[in-house]
Structures are given as structure tokens and as C-alpha cells.
Design a protein around this motif. Structure first.
Motif, PDB file in Angstrom:
ATOM      1  N   LEU A  22      11.881  13.949   5.626  1.00  0.00           N
ATOM      2  CA  LEU A  22      10.652  13.697   6.371  1.00  0.00           C
ATOM      3  C   LEU A  22      10.824  12.652   7.469  1.00  0.00           C
ATOM      4  N   ALA A  23      11.676  11.671   7.221  1.00  0.00           N
ATOM      5  CA  ALA A  23      11.762  10.499   8.096  1.00  0.00           C
ATOM      6  C   ALA A  23      12.333  10.854   9.467  1.00  0.00           C
ATOM      7  N   SER A  75      11.150  -0.936   4.911  1.00  0.00           N
ATOM      8  CA  SER A  75      12.092  -0.604   3.840  1.00  0.00           C
ATOM      9  C   SER A  75      13.245  -1.612   3.803  1.00  0.00           C
ATOM     10  N   LYS A  76      13.688  -2.043   4.976  1.00  0.00           N
ATOM     11  CA  LYS A  76      14.774  -3.025   5.029  1.00  0.00           C
ATOM     12  C   LYS A  76      14.311  -4.370   4.467  1.00  0.00           C
ATOM     13  N   LEU A  77      13.090  -4.779   4.821  1.00  0.00           N
ATOM     14  CA  LEU A  77      12.529  -6.040   4.341  1.00  0.00           C
ATOM     15  C   LEU A  77      12.458  -6.046   2.812  1.00  0.00           C
ATOM     16  N   ILE A  78      11.901  -4.978   2.229  1.00  0.00           N
ATOM     17  CA  ILE A  78      11.751  -4.926   0.771  1.00  0.00           C
ATOM     18  C   ILE A  78      13.116  -4.841   0.090  1.00  0.00           C
ATOM     19  N   ILE A  96       8.697   8.937   3.122  1.00  0.00           N
ATOM     20  CA  ILE A  96       9.526   8.470   4.240  1.00  0.00           C
ATOM     21  C   ILE A  96      10.109   7.102   3.902  1.00  0.00           C
ATOM     22  N   PHE A  97       9.282   6.244   3.327  1.00  0.00           N
ATOM     23  CA  PHE A  97       9.748   4.928   2.888  1.00  0.00           C
ATOM     24  C   PHE A  97      10.942   5.086   1.941  1.00  0.00           C
ATOM     25  N   ASP A  98      10.844   5.986   0.969  1.00  0.00           N
ATOM     26  CA  ASP A  98      11.932   6.183   0.012  1.00  0.00           C
ATOM     27  C   ASP A  98      13.212   6.626   0.708  1.00  0.00           C
ATOM     28  N   ASP A  99      13.092   7.537   1.688  1.00  0.00           N
ATOM     29  CA  ASP A  99      14.264   7.989   2.442  1.00  0.00           C
ATOM     30  C   ASP A  99      15.037   6.801   3.010  1.00  0.00           C
ATOM     31  N   ASP A 108       0.817  -1.210   0.000  1.00  0.00           N
ATOM     32  CA  ASP A 108       0.000   0.000   0.000  1.00  0.00           C
ATOM     33  C   ASP A 108       0.854   1.265   0.000  1.00  0.00           C
ATOM     34  N   LEU A 109       1.751   1.348  -0.970  1.00  0.00           N
ATOM     35  CA  LEU A 109       2.611   2.514  -1.118  1.00  0.00           C
ATOM     36  C   LEU A 109       2.118   3.354  -2.295  1.00  0.00           C
TER      37      LEU A 109
END
Length: 813
Positions: free
Chosen positions: A769-770, A782-785, A350-353, A322-323
């Protein structure tokens, strides 16, 4: 009795007003903003909550008690956290916060798809080529780091004003930000009699529920022209339909909107075109000469290029987790369609950061493992068994677990690159010796590098004590080592007869050549630069690396700083280590600490008195330490011998002073932070730290760890002249806990990652943002992906867009 829904409206209103007014601690009719929030959070929430939520609720009371002392950014961060907490609470318990007749104003689509075909922009285009931006504005934008269209789009708002809710005039409430659509009943335009440069447009607006008086202010001589004012009045003739947005406040005429934004409409169904009305309005951190109104306009112009962005993240991953799509996230972070869209946009960015940082770490780690295969060590484990026998204590379960992790790495076909974390006194050196013996027994050599001579000598003395019993040799090499001894060490390294060399930066000299370097141990590794570490590693053929730190790092910060390392953690202390009694004292209570020092020293114990060392004022700090040493020697403790240590003392003299202290020739040691790590004097039982508020929590914990190294009860006094609640609350963490990992977690929350461990020098990116404290879940995701992508294709050839974005970000970092 105030209703639950009204309760939440009042809190939301207070927070909105404070944001609108720039975090100034707004004065209300009865209370200041901070007092009002402190009173509300000081009582239990008006709904059933979990224990964790209740504790968090009450914690906000103490945080708002110190709100007047916080910096602007700290105030902003606290309000963001409060809003998020209240939002989550409402969601969890489905609190009905009813707004009368909520309505979404009809606004125009900011990004017109058709216009994209006519408007040619690309992300790398320089802002000087955008015709709407003048040459003077280009210079001002460069002051805040903006050169290209990409820079502009990825420069996110610091806050938002929510004008997206349309209400009727009778239902406005003080403190809310709203939009009203109505008809003009009366209009006047005049110059203030008190200020000849201030002109005022006065309107009376009405809808079917009532009417409201509004004032719009214009400052400057050009607005005082009567002809211009009359022309403006014609725009607002009776029955003209207008939309207005602003903050509801009270004045002598009743409720009004504070200097509202206005737009004339053709009819009630006309779409609102203005960037400043009926929307969730972005607020940016800017510089003088660039206002938010101008900045919003150029954001809109350049947001059209966001439609052409190809999202590097695979569609399947975005769907599964759900990104939001990247172009939608960029549009909604600047001009969100709704609060829900804003939250989803923040989550994606934030995920991208985090994601690209983790992807880079994991890619580097996997490539190193594939390229740097070496022969695995196959020791007969005789030396490690013998070492176990001569140890005067039992290993902890945590030490045994970490030793097994390290030896498993050493016996594999891949080079180890592991970080060993452990609290002060947790036994990291003993664990390192097991690794050293495993390598030595396999016919390889080991280098152990420490940042200071004191720490290197400390390691050497501890190791040689055991090596002598195992009939093994080791040498110490520092800047103080004599020339003749150096040449003998060089010779023994080349022949291979010297299995272990302990030292400082001296180990990276060109003359140092190992016959067969198999393991490099780096203590306090964050204090060495990347080039220094690499110079030592290049003295062997892909040697194993064991880095150690006595300053535990929270998991989120460790993942961010050391994502390319495997991490081992010693999370328990030996049973013989006693808790250190810690007490915070204000300056007037210092005599209590002096009395205890006298008592302990009279019983044969020793004490440290430490002063802060701030780089910018090193000379002043050393002068203060020298002056205090004189005062302590002559006035406070005249019957005791007092030593002095600081950074300007040469290494030979420093070692002599420490040896004299170790031999109890000095009963008290006055020092700057040069004793933070590596000084091990079991007879010392008291640590007194002056101006403790100038230290971070982790550094205070390190200093405290210089005592409590024997069976004697030990004490630590934190002296501060500050009575501010936030300082006392921070220092109180040390009173409550001896757990270095908990303390470092609190340090991260209080100070942020940029000031812990010198992380600004450690390659930590400046996240837009993060937050490492608030976005742990997204960091883990993010680490998992990133792991799944790297395991499927380490070179990212199957993900060309990801590969390109990673390369771009790596260059920028």
C-alpha cells in the motif's frame, strides 16, 4: 452558475465512472473523461485556496492532458491522488457537498464473532485446507502469489466501489454509485432476439418518490431455459421488496443502474446479506479464472481468522499515534464500514510496511555499534592541515560540515557506517581524502573500491596528485594491473608500508591481505552486491565504512534503502561550477546541436554524443552506436576525429580511447552510458544525448555532469523523437533545474523507486500500500517509533510479538 456543491458532485461522479469502467478514458456526451478533468482543473478552483493547493490543482490539468498516454497503473494512481486531494480540500474548507437524504443501508455484520468459535483457521494454514477453495482455484491463486491464509488477508484491494449510500429513486444522479430499496412493480424475463445466448431480467422498481427500469443480464445457454426463467420471475412478483446497487447511467428509458446487484428482502428493515450490495465494495487485481465475486467470498471466510491475530504493536503507541488495531485494519481494508474506517485502515497498514523495515534497519545498526567497538583514531591532524594548504580552492560550507561529521565518527569508539551523498561535481572525493588522511595518520590502512576501471583510475589520479605533495604513497589495482605489480602491492599491504589501495572488484581477491585495515571507502556503492562489500570489510577488524554516491537519493528513498546507515549530504556546489545550459530538442531540431558542437570544437573544446544502453537489447544498441559513429565521422563531422566507447570494448582499449580523448586526439566521443560516472575531462563542453526518453532523470543528470567541469560555458542537448506531453514534461525537468536532489525527487515521482538506482536489486521491499512519494509523513512517524523501541530494547526481548513479526518479515524479504 453551477453551485459549489454541484461542482464537487460532478467531479466525484466523473472519477467514480472512470474507476467503475476500468480506467478506459470514458467517453461522455460532450467530452472524454481526461478532457473533462483537464478543463475543470485548467480553471482556478471555485473556492479560496492556498498557493500550494492552487499549484497542485493546476498541475492536475497537465497530468490529465497526458492521461490517454498513461499505463493502467499510472491512471489508477493519478485518480487515487486526485480523490485524496479533493477530499482534503473539502475537509480544509468544509465544503458542503450535500447528497439528498443520505442514508446508510442496514447491512449484516460480515464477521460474526460467534462463528469464530466454530471456525478454526490460522494465518499459516495453506489455502488448500480451506474447503471452499477447489484444487483448480488453488493453482490460480498461487499465480498471484497466494499460498496461505496470511497471504490472502494481506492481499489488499486495488480499488473500491462505494455502494454504501442509499438514495431514493427521484434523487439518483448519473455517474453515482448508489443503493436503492424499493418494491417490484413489474417483472419480465426473456432471451434477447439479437443474441440467443443472452437472457435479460427486466424489472420496474418503485419507491415513494418514483420508479426506475432495471435490466440484469445473464450470458450463457443455461440461462435461456424457459422453465428456469419462469422460476426466477416468481422470486420477483409484484410488491416484492428488493435492494439494488450499481452505477447510475442514462439509457433510452431514462436513468437506470448498470447491470445492478440485487437482493430480495423480507421487509424494509431487513439487513442486507449480500457481499455485493449496499457496501463499500473491494476490487482486487486478479487473474483469469478468479473473479471478484469469488474472491470476496473467500476473503470473508478467512477474515474470521483475523479476529485471532495478536497485534504486535504496543497499545500505548497505538493510542498515542491514533493507529487502528491490526485485526480491525485488516477487516476494514477489505470490507470497510465507511470511508473513514477505510482511511484509518490504510494508514495503519502503510505504517506497518514502513515500520518493520525501519525497525530492522535500526536493530541491525544498534547491534553493530554495540558489537563492533574498535580503538578510536587519535590523529594529530598534521596531514589534514597540510592537505588544506595544498588545495587550490576553498572548501564549501557543506563540505566542511560533512568532513566534521565523518571525523567525529572516526574518533568515536564505534565503527562508522555512513553514506555520503553529493551531486555531480560537489566534491565528494575531496571529503573522502580528509577521511583517508585521518585514518592513515593514525597508523591504519585504507581501501577505496569503485565499480569500474575508469572510475577507479579517475580516483587514483586525483588522490595521487595530493598524496605526492604530502609524501604519501598509494597504488591502483584493477584487472589490467600487471602480475609483477600485483605481487609488489600484495607485499606492501602485508607489511603495512602501503597506506592506500584504490581499485575495482580486484580488491576483494583472496590474495589481498591488509596489515591493519581501518577504513573502507566504496564509491557508487549501490553497484556492488552485499557479498562483494562484505568480502572487502572482512579484510579488516570492523573497519569504518564510508559509502559514496554521485546520484543523490530523495530522503524518503534513502531512509528506505539505507535506514541502517548514517547519511551525510553535500547540498551545495563549489562556486566556480557554472550552470549547464540544457535544451530538449525533437529529432528534426538536431541540426542546432550539431552546429553548436562544430562551433565549440572549432574553438578547441570537445563534445560527447551518448546513446542509450538497454540490457535486453545490448547487441542492437552497440550496433546502433557503431553505425551512428560511422555516419557522424563520414557525413556530419568529417573534419574532426571521433572516438567510440561501448561496454564490449576491453578495459585496455577503453582506457586508451579515454586517454586519447583527454589529450584531445579525439574531438568528439560517441559512447554508450559507460561514461555515466568517473569520466572527468574539463575540456568537454557539449553533451548530446540521443533517445533521451529512454533514460531516467537521475541518469540524464549524471550524464550531463560529464560537462561543465571547467570555466568554459557548457551545454547539454536532450534529443527525443517523442512529442507526447508526458515525455516532454519529464525531460523539461532537466531544463528547469541543475539540482540533483530535486531531480531525483522528480524521478522518484515519475518512475517509482523500483527503477531508480536498480533498487529492485538493493533489497527494497515491494510495498503493498505504501508510496514513498505520498506517505512521507507516515514514513517519518514509523522511523520515530522504531527508534524509540530500539533505544529502549535493541534485542526486542520486551516486545516478543514485534520480534516475531520482524523475523517473519525479514525471512520473507
Amino acid at each position: 452558475m453551477i453551485s459549489k456543491s454541484s461542482y464537487w458532485v460532478c467531479l466525484d461522479k466523473a472519477l467514480s465512472i472512470e474507476v467503475e469502467r476500468g480506467f478506459i478514458n470514458t467517453q461522455g456526451e460532450q467530452y472524454q473523461f481526461s478532457e473533462y478533468l483537464c478543463l475543470n482543473f485548467g480553471e482556478l478552483p471555485p473556492i479560496k485556496t492556498s498557493n500550494n493547493q492552487r499549484q497542485r490543482w493546476l498541475k492536475f490539468a497537465s497530468q490529465y492532458a497526458i492521461y490517454p498516454k498513461l499505463t493502467l497503473s499510472q491512471r489508477r494512481q493519478l485518480i487515487v491522488q486526485t480523490r485524496q486531494f479533493l477530499h482534503n480540500l473539502k475537509q480544509d474548507f468544509k465544503i458542503p457537498v450535500k447528497h439528498p437524504h443520505p442514508k446508510q443501508p442496514k447491512t449484516s455484520n460480515l464477521i460474526d464473532i460467534k462463528s469464530i468459535l466454530r471456525y478454526e483457521l490460522n494465518l499459516e494454514q495453506h489455502l488448500s485446507t480451506v474447503k471452499e477453495i477447489s484444487f483448480r482455484k488453488i493453482g490460480l491463486l498461487q499465480k498471484i502469489g497466494l499460498d496461505t491464509v496470511r497471504d490472502l488477508l494481506f492481499y489488499y484491494p486495488r480499488d473500491y466501489i462505494n455502494y454504501a449510500r442509499q438514495v431514493t429513486i427521484s434523487n439518483i444522479k448519473e455517474g453515482e454509485t448508489v443503493t436503492i430499496v424499493g418494491r417490484v412493480k413489474k417483472c419480465n424475463f426473456f432471451t434477447s432476439s439479437k443474441n440467443k445466448k443472452l437472457s435479460i431480467l427486466e424489472l420496474v422498481l418503485q419507491d415513494h418518490t418514483g420508479e426506475i427500469r432495471l435490466n440484469r443480464f445473464f450470458s450463457g445457454n443455461r440461462f435461456t431455459n424457459k422453465g428456469w426463467q419462469e422460476k426466477q420471475k416468481k422470486n420477483y412478483i409484484r410488491s416484492t421488496i428488493i435492494a439494488v446497487s450499481g452505477l447510475v447511467k442514462q439509457n433510452r428509458y431514462g436513468l437506470t443502474l448498470d447491470n445492478p446487484e440485487m437482493e430480495i428482502l423480507d421487509n424494509f428493515n431487513t439487513s442486507i446479506e449480500s457481499l455485493n450490495i449496499a457496501r463499500i465494495l473491494p476490487v482486487y487485481s486478479l487473474t483469469e479464472g478468479i473473479d471478484n465475486s469469488f474472491f470476496r467470498k473467500i476473503i470473508i471466510i478467512n477474515l474470521k481468522s483475523a479476529q485471532t491475530i495478536l497485534d504486535p504493536l504496543p497499545i500505548s503507541l497505538k493510542s498515542k499515534y491514533d493507529l487502528m488495531d491490526l485485526k480491525d485494519a485488516l477487516i476494514n481494508i477489505h470490507f470497510p464500514k465507511s470511508l473513514d474506517f477505510l482511511e484509518r485502515a490504510r494508514r495503519r497498514l502503510i505504517f506497518d510496511d514502513f515500520f518493520y523495515l525501519q525497525l530492522g534497519f535500526l536493530k541491525r545498526r544498534q547491534e553493530r555499534k554495540r558489537l563492533q567497538n574498535i580503538n578510536s583514531f587519535t590523529p594529530n591532524k598534521y596531514l589534514t592541515h597540510q592537505f588544506n594548504k595544498v588545495l587550490p580552492f576553498q572548501l564549501t560550507k557543506s563540505q566542511k560540515r560533512v568532513i566534521n561529521e565523518i571525523i567525529k565518527d572516526l574518533e568515536s569508539l564505534q565503527s562508522m557506517n555512513r553514506l555520503l551523498q553529493g551531486d555531480v561535481g560537489s566534491g565528494k572525493t575531496i571529503v573522502a581524502i580528509f577521511a583517508i588522511l585521518t585514518v592513515v595518520e593514525s597508523g591504519y590502512q585504507v581501501a577505496l573500491m569503485a565499480p569500474t576501471e575508469v572510475l577507479a583510475e579517475q580516483h587514483y589520479k586525483k588522490i595521487i596528485l595530493y598524496f605526492n605533495q604530502l609524501c604519501l604513497s598509494a597504488e591502483l589495482l584493477t584487472g589490467s594491473t600487471k602480475k609483477s605489480k600485483r605481487h609488489e602491492i600484495y607485499r606492501q599491504l602485508i607489511t603495512g608500508e602501503l597506506p592506500l589501495l584504490v581499485g575495482t572488484h580486484a580488491l576483494i581477491q583472496e590474495q589481498i591481505k591488509f596489515k591493519k585495515l581501518g577504513l573502507v571507502v566504496i564509491d557508487e556503492q549501490h553497484k556492488f552486491g552485499v557479498e562483494q562489500r562484505n568480502k572487502l570489510l572482512n579484510k579488516g577488524k570492523y573497519p569504518h565504512v564510508l559509502s559514496m554516491t554521485a546520484t543523490p537519493i530523495p530522503r524518503t528513498l534513502a531512509l528506505t534503502l539505507h535506514g541502517d546507515l548514517d547519511i551525510s549530504q553535500i547540498d551545495e556546489l563549489p562556486p566556480e561550477r557554472k550552470a549547464i545550459e540544457t535544451k530538449v530538442l525533437i529529432g528534426s531540431q538536431k541540426q542546432r546541436a550539431y552546429d553548436l558542437i562544430k562551433k565549440e570544437v572549432s574553438q578547441g573544446r570537445q563534445a560527447y554524443i551518448v546513446f542509450p544502453m538497454i540490457e535486453e537489447s545490448e547487441k542492437l544498441d552497440i550496433k546502433a552506436a557503431i553505425e551512428e559513429h560511422k555516419k557522424l565521422s563520414e557525413e556530419i563531422f568529417p573534419i574532426f576525429n571521433i572516438g567510440l566507447l561501448h561496454g564490449r570494448i576491453n578495459p585496455l582499449e577503453k582506457n586508451k580511447v579515454l586517454n586519447d580523448f583527454r589529450e584531445n586526439r579525439y574531438q568528439i566521443m560517441v559512447s554508450t552510458t559507460v561514461i555515466e560516472v568517473g569520466v572527468d575531462i574539463p575540456n568537454a563542453t557539449v553533451m548530446l544525448i540521443e533517445n533521451a526518453e529512454r533514460f531516467g532523470l537521475s541518469q540524464l543528470h549524471q550524464l550531463r555532469g560529464r560537462v561543465g567541469r571547467s570555466s568554459f560555458k557548457s551545454y547539454c542537448f536532450l534529443i527525443t523523437s517523442s512529442k507526447t506531453p508526458n515525455i516532454l514534461q519529464k525531460l523539461g525537468v532537466l531544463e528547469q533545474s541543475q539540482d540533483g536532489f530535486f531531480i531525483s525527487e522528480m524521478d522518484l515521482k515519475l518512475r517509482g523507486p523500483g527503477t531508480i538506482l536498480g533498487t529492485r536489486q538493493s533489497g527494497l521491499p515491494d510495498f503493498a500500500l505504501a508510496s514513498l512519494t505520498d506517505n512521507k509523513e507516515i514514513l517519518e512517524l514509523s522511523k520515530l517509533i522504531a527508534e524509540r523501541i530500539i533505544l529502549s530494547d535493541v534485542k526486542l526481548n520486551s516486545f516478543p510479538l514485534l520480534k516475531g513479526e520482524l523475523e517473519y518479515r525479514s525471512i520473507r524479504l
